[in-house]
Design a protein around this motif. Structure first.
Motif, short mmCIF file in Angstrom:
data_model
loop_
_atom_site.label_atom_id
_atom_site.label_comp_id
_atom_site.label_asym_id
_atom_site.label_seq_id
_atom_site.Cartn_x
_atom_site.Cartn_y
_atom_site.Cartn_z
N SER A 197 0.83 -1.20 0.00
CA SER A 197 0.00 0.00 0.00
C SER A 197 0.87 1.25 0.00
O SER A 197 1.85 1.34 0.73
N ASN A 198 0.45 2.25 -0.79
CA ASN A 198 1.18 3.51 -0.85
C ASN A 198 1.12 4.29 0.46
O ASN A 198 1.91 5.22 0.66
N ASN A 199 0.13 3.96 1.32
CA ASN A 199 0.11 4.60 2.64
C ASN A 199 -0.57 3.67 3.65
O ASN A 199 -1.14 2.63 3.30
N ASP A 200 -0.50 4.05 4.91
CA ASP A 200 -1.02 3.19 5.98
C ASP A 200 -2.54 3.13 6.01
O ASP A 200 -3.11 2.08 6.31
N ASP A 201 -3.21 4.25 5.74
CA ASP A 201 -4.67 4.24 5.82
C ASP A 201 -5.26 3.22 4.85
O ASP A 201 -6.22 2.51 5.18
N MET A 202 -4.71 3.13 3.66
CA MET A 202 -5.20 2.14 2.70
C MET A 202 -4.86 0.73 3.17
O MET A 202 -5.66 -0.20 2.99
N ALA A 203 -3.71 0.55 3.79
CA ALA A 203 -3.36 -0.76 4.35
C ALA A 203 -4.35 -1.16 5.44
O ALA A 203 -4.77 -2.32 5.54
N VAL A 221 1.85 -4.11 4.03
CA VAL A 221 2.91 -3.15 4.33
C VAL A 221 2.47 -1.78 3.86
O VAL A 221 1.80 -1.65 2.82
N GLY A 222 2.79 -0.74 4.65
CA GLY A 222 2.34 0.61 4.32
C GLY A 222 3.46 1.64 4.44
O GLY A 222 4.63 1.30 4.56
N ILE A 223 3.05 2.89 4.40
CA ILE A 223 3.96 4.03 4.56
C ILE A 223 3.22 5.11 5.35
O ILE A 223 2.06 5.39 5.05
N ASP A 224 3.83 5.69 6.33
CA ASP A 224 3.39 6.86 7.12
C ASP A 224 3.58 6.70 8.62
O ASP A 224 3.74 7.69 9.32
N ALA A 225 3.50 5.45 9.11
CA ALA A 225 3.63 5.18 10.56
C ALA A 225 2.65 6.02 11.37
O ALA A 225 3.03 6.68 12.34
N GLY A 240 4.98 -3.73 8.51
CA GLY A 240 5.81 -2.57 8.81
C GLY A 240 5.37 -1.36 8.04
O GLY A 240 4.46 -1.40 7.21
N SER A 241 6.02 -0.24 8.35
CA SER A 241 5.71 1.03 7.71
C SER A 241 6.98 1.87 7.65
O SER A 241 8.01 1.51 8.22
N VAL A 242 6.87 2.99 6.97
CA VAL A 242 8.00 3.92 6.80
C VAL A 242 7.49 5.31 7.09
O VAL A 242 6.37 5.66 6.69
#
Length: 286
Positions: A197-203, A221-225, A240-242
């Motif tokens: 996922s391009n971001n956490d909310d979508m994940a 897996v997402g991005i934004d933490a 995990g996230s970034v």
């Protein structure tokens, strides 16, 4: 929203430390560029010292830039990066953001590390290929395009055997991602092993759909933490996230804005690439 909250905290702390009053007027354009342009007109008519703008449409920055140049009011853009041609029109234009390529490479690295440690952690059915689906942000957002490209490229560069089953644009939103993943689970029963996922909310939306469907474990897996995603990482529902350090991100926006408002030099702690761009450092959370 996270950055806005920290920005408000930075403004309050600055007032207490310096005794200089900060008037922080925050408006939401609700996804409409014309609304945002009108909000800029209002800010300028009120005599604001500097604009801090998360553009609705990154390719429509020229209208706001025209207004800011005419009023001689500096602009700190953040999150949606204007095109270079627009940024180069005036010396008083700045951008604060996270390098989308770095975000994506770090996201991919989470998966590379897991696969190299134990291929079965991603190849859940043991067929030698990791079958994945993609959840993408806005079609016109530079981060969405770059995150999609480089997360996958990082897997390929590390010889991770992957197969794309499905993809789709969910516009960063949890509800849209949830509905989309529900459809994907029906279309590819028992086949999807990984959702990138391009971001956490979508994940998190994907997680919602999996729980409704009673689906077996699929790696996410997402991005934004974001805080909800960090809780999901703690409970092993998200690999995990970034993320950037939100304090540094909001701090850079505020420090540049304050310096410009007071006609002072920007702090040497804010290292600007080409005198315009501040890239926030990022790290992996897992």
């Amino acid at each position: 929203n996270n950055i806005r909250a920290v920005l408000e905290e930075k403004a309050k702390a600055y007032e207490l430390e310096t005794g200089i009053k900060v008037t922080l007027d925050i408006q939401d354009a609700k996804g409409n560029q014309n609304t945002q342009n009108n909000q800029v007109d209002r800010f300028l008519s009120l005599g604001c010292d500097v604009l801090c703008i998360n553009l609705v449409d990154r390719i429509s920055a020229s209208v706001i830039i025209d207004k800011s140049i005419a009023a001689e009011v500096p602009v700190v853009f953040f999150n949606r990066q204007p095109v270079a041609e627009d940024m180069n029109r005036w010396s008083e234009l700045y951008y604060v953001g996270a390098d989308a390529k770095e975000s994506a490479i770090l996201q991919g690295q989470i998966l590379v590390d897991l696969y190299q440690e134990n291929p079965a952690s991603l190849d859940l059915n043991g067929d030698g290929v990791v079958s994945y689906a993609l959840l993408e942000g806005e079609s016109s957002h530079q981060d969405s395009l770059i995150r999609t490209e480089w997360s996958i490229q990082t897997l390929k560069d590390n010889q991770i055997p992957i197969e794309k089953l499905a993809g789709g644009i969910a516009n960063w939103e949890r509800s849209q991602a949830s509905a989309m993943v529900e459809q994907r689970l029906d279309a590819y029963p028992e086949k999807i092993e990984l959702i990138i996922s391009n971001n956490d909310d979508m994940a998190l939306g994907a997680m919602d759909a999996m729980e409704r469907a009673g689906a077996k474990r699929i790696n996410l897996v997402g991005i934004d933490a974001t805080e909800p995603s960090m809780e999901a990482i703690r409970t092993k529902k998200l690999l995990g996230s970034v993320s950037t350090d939100k304090g540094l991100y909001a701090g850079a926006i505020f420090e540049i804005a304050a310096a410009k408002a007071l006609n002072e030099p920007i702090s040497a702690d804010i290292v600007l690439e080409d005198g315009k761009y501040y890239w926030c450092p990022q790290e992996i959370f897992r």
